[in-house]
Design an enzyme around this catalytic site. Sequence first.
Site, PDB file in Angstrom:
ATOM      1  CD  GLU A  47      -2.347   1.232   2.894  1.00 28.27           C
ATOM      2  OE1 GLU A  47      -3.402   1.859   3.039  1.00 28.27           O
ATOM      3  OE2 GLU A  47      -1.788   0.607   3.831  1.00 28.27           O
ATOM      4  CE  LYS A 123      -7.319   1.126   3.908  1.00 29.06           C
ATOM      5  NZ  LYS A 123      -6.062   1.586   4.550  1.00 29.06           N
ATOM      6  CB  CYS A 172      -4.203  -1.437   4.382  1.00 31.47           C
ATOM      7  SG  CYS A 172      -3.454  -1.309   6.034  1.00 31.47           S
TER       8      CYS A 172
END
Length: 313
Positions: A47, A123, A172
């Site tokens: 990330e 995300k 993540c």
Amino acid sequence: MPRMLHIAAAQMGPTQRAEPRETTLARMIALLEEAAAKGAQLVVFPELAFTTFFPRWLLSGEEVESYFEPAMPNPQVQPLFDRAKELGVGFYVGYAELTPEGQHFNSAITVGPDGIILGKYRKVHLPGSVEPREGARFQQLEKRYFEYGDLGFPAFRGAESWHRPVMGMLVCNDRRWPEAWRVYGLQDVELMVMGYNSAAYDPNGGSTENESIRTFHSTLAAQANAYMNATWAVSVAKAGNEDGSGLIGGSCIVDPNGVVVAEAKSLADEVVVAEIDLDACRQGKEKMFHFASHRRPEHYRRIVDQVGAQAPA
């Protein structure tokens, strides 16, 4: 015939706030070249791979915008794309995305060996807060700098030379949410790729988590969800001490049975390679399909409906 693919987890050590972007990019190219020399056809980076984890600071103006990529690729990152294409290697990479409309996302792309972008992900599960927590030693301000991802969880096909696996991407915190994996699982995902910059402490200020338990949970999330969705999973860290803030390591490659087949041993730049058989997903998927015929969603009920209910005799 087995569908074999050589894959690499390109863990990165810390990237300090003062580190020039050119230095970081050179490190990434070196990792790419090492992975290719070891036979990798697909390399997975972390990330926010091109920068430090900037959401730990309260920033404004030009400094904030300097961490975002206005296009992908762009002149600052083009050398990575060029070198990957020369080597015939594809890659996944996370980055801070600035759209033409001025939106900001924590994003990732997967690029084929020909340099063509195969898929993009933004995300969804943003941790932290909008405003800094008063008196806290560490901050987690992703909600301040990013908008929630708006692309959903779209599976896509990998490159022909990879045997066209059904692929999914996460970033993540997304890897900790079973719903995200399940949406991909229902699309018959065979290869999940994800990067993270996870703190070696509780980023929300608690005192019950440390580097050891957070690394354990990171690996556990990859193992459990790989098994439950019968997919390969590649989970890759940016690790080590960034300007006094620790990041866990634990980069790993997990098979469809939930077994870790390769993992990083350090908190530094490190390449971890495994040869994977995509057809190893078949047994689990065939069993899951059989089990799916026995599902009874009408009996699941909402959790709230269960509160106060008497347990069955």
